[in-house]
Design an enzyme around this catalytic site. Sequence first.
Site, short mmCIF file in Angstrom:
data_model
loop_
_atom_site.label_atom_id
_atom_site.label_comp_id
_atom_site.label_asym_id
_atom_site.label_seq_id
_atom_site.Cartn_x
_atom_site.Cartn_y
_atom_site.Cartn_z
N HIS A 140 13.34 21.36 -5.06
CA HIS A 140 13.00 20.34 -4.07
C HIS A 140 13.48 20.77 -2.68
O HIS A 140 12.72 20.69 -1.70
CB HIS A 140 13.67 19.02 -4.46
CG HIS A 140 13.55 17.94 -3.44
ND1 HIS A 140 12.57 16.97 -3.48
CD2 HIS A 140 14.30 17.66 -2.34
CE1 HIS A 140 12.71 16.15 -2.45
NE2 HIS A 140 13.76 16.55 -1.74
N GLU A 141 14.71 21.24 -2.60
CA GLU A 141 15.24 21.68 -1.31
C GLU A 141 14.52 22.94 -0.82
O GLU A 141 14.27 23.10 0.38
CB GLU A 141 16.75 21.93 -1.41
CG GLU A 141 17.57 20.73 -1.84
CD GLU A 141 17.34 19.51 -0.98
OE1 GLU A 141 16.98 19.67 0.21
OE2 GLU A 141 17.51 18.38 -1.48
N HIS A 144 11.42 21.95 0.89
CA HIS A 144 11.67 21.54 2.28
C HIS A 144 11.69 22.77 3.19
O HIS A 144 11.10 22.77 4.27
CB HIS A 144 13.01 20.81 2.39
CG HIS A 144 12.95 19.37 2.03
ND1 HIS A 144 11.99 18.51 2.52
CD2 HIS A 144 13.75 18.60 1.23
CE1 HIS A 144 12.20 17.29 2.05
NE2 HIS A 144 13.26 17.33 1.25
N GLU A 215 9.43 13.84 1.74
CA GLU A 215 10.13 13.78 0.46
C GLU A 215 9.13 13.82 -0.70
O GLU A 215 9.35 14.53 -1.69
CB GLU A 215 10.98 12.51 0.38
CG GLU A 215 12.20 12.52 1.28
CD GLU A 215 13.10 13.71 1.03
OE1 GLU A 215 13.34 14.06 -0.15
OE2 GLU A 215 13.57 14.30 2.01
#
EC number: 3.4.24.-
Length: 279
Positions: A140-141, A144, A215
């Site tokens: 997930h990071e 980003h 997100e």
Amino acid sequence: MKRIFLFLATNIAVLVVINIVLAVLGINSRGGTGSLLAYSAVVGFTGSIISLLMSKFIAKQSVGAEVIDTPRTEEEAWLLNTVEAQARQWNLKTPEVAIYHSPEPNAFATGASRNSSLIAVSTGLLDHMTRDEVEAVLAHEMAHVGNGDMVTLTLIQGVVNTFVVFLSRIIANLIARNNDGSQSQGTYFLVSMVFQILFGFLASLIVMWFSRQREYRADAGAAKLVGAPKMISALQRLKGNPVDLPEEMNAMGIAGDTRDSLLSTHPSLDNRIARLKSL
């Protein structure tokens, strides 16, 4: 609500301080519309760009993150190897990997560019989650970072700040103008500050909306990288563990709020899970 208030207050305070500094230096926004727009852009983007360039340093200092240069444990080696493998899939330079001490499970990514970034995880995340769930959080990071969210968020903040300053000056110019065409300097400055605070709050709603969308996008990126079940499991784990980050870091963390709000940087965990299940 405290985090949200401080987030909004910090951005508005930066705009006000920059305006005061420029006024003290004798740099003003008088002139034509073009000059005013240029002045507004300088004020609007300066704080955002400085924050972006200093983001890794600020992040490390805020949470006391320790960058893993040489792994000392098997767990640290696994973290580095996992991030390196995910970075290769994104065709990115491997971000710095750090651990910070906190009982709450959380993680965040930051950095001035896609190839100059930092991914940090809390000790609470490593203690409370399985390897599969931690892998999903890292993915997930990494999403980003790969999506360039830090830079994009900075640009959006700069653009909305520019229009906040521009519109507040236009209105102040109209209100402070006397019947003889002269202008009260004190009234002009006071009115422009008041409208800057008001418009700053409204503009922050745009930034918050974008933050919530990024997100969802990062969740989808993680699901593509490691599979939706792992990401769903990680989010479900977060539901049972309250999390906290310093106010200035909240928008970069993985954890979300318990309910949706126009002032939330993250969608609710339930909505994020539902979105992943629909993929």
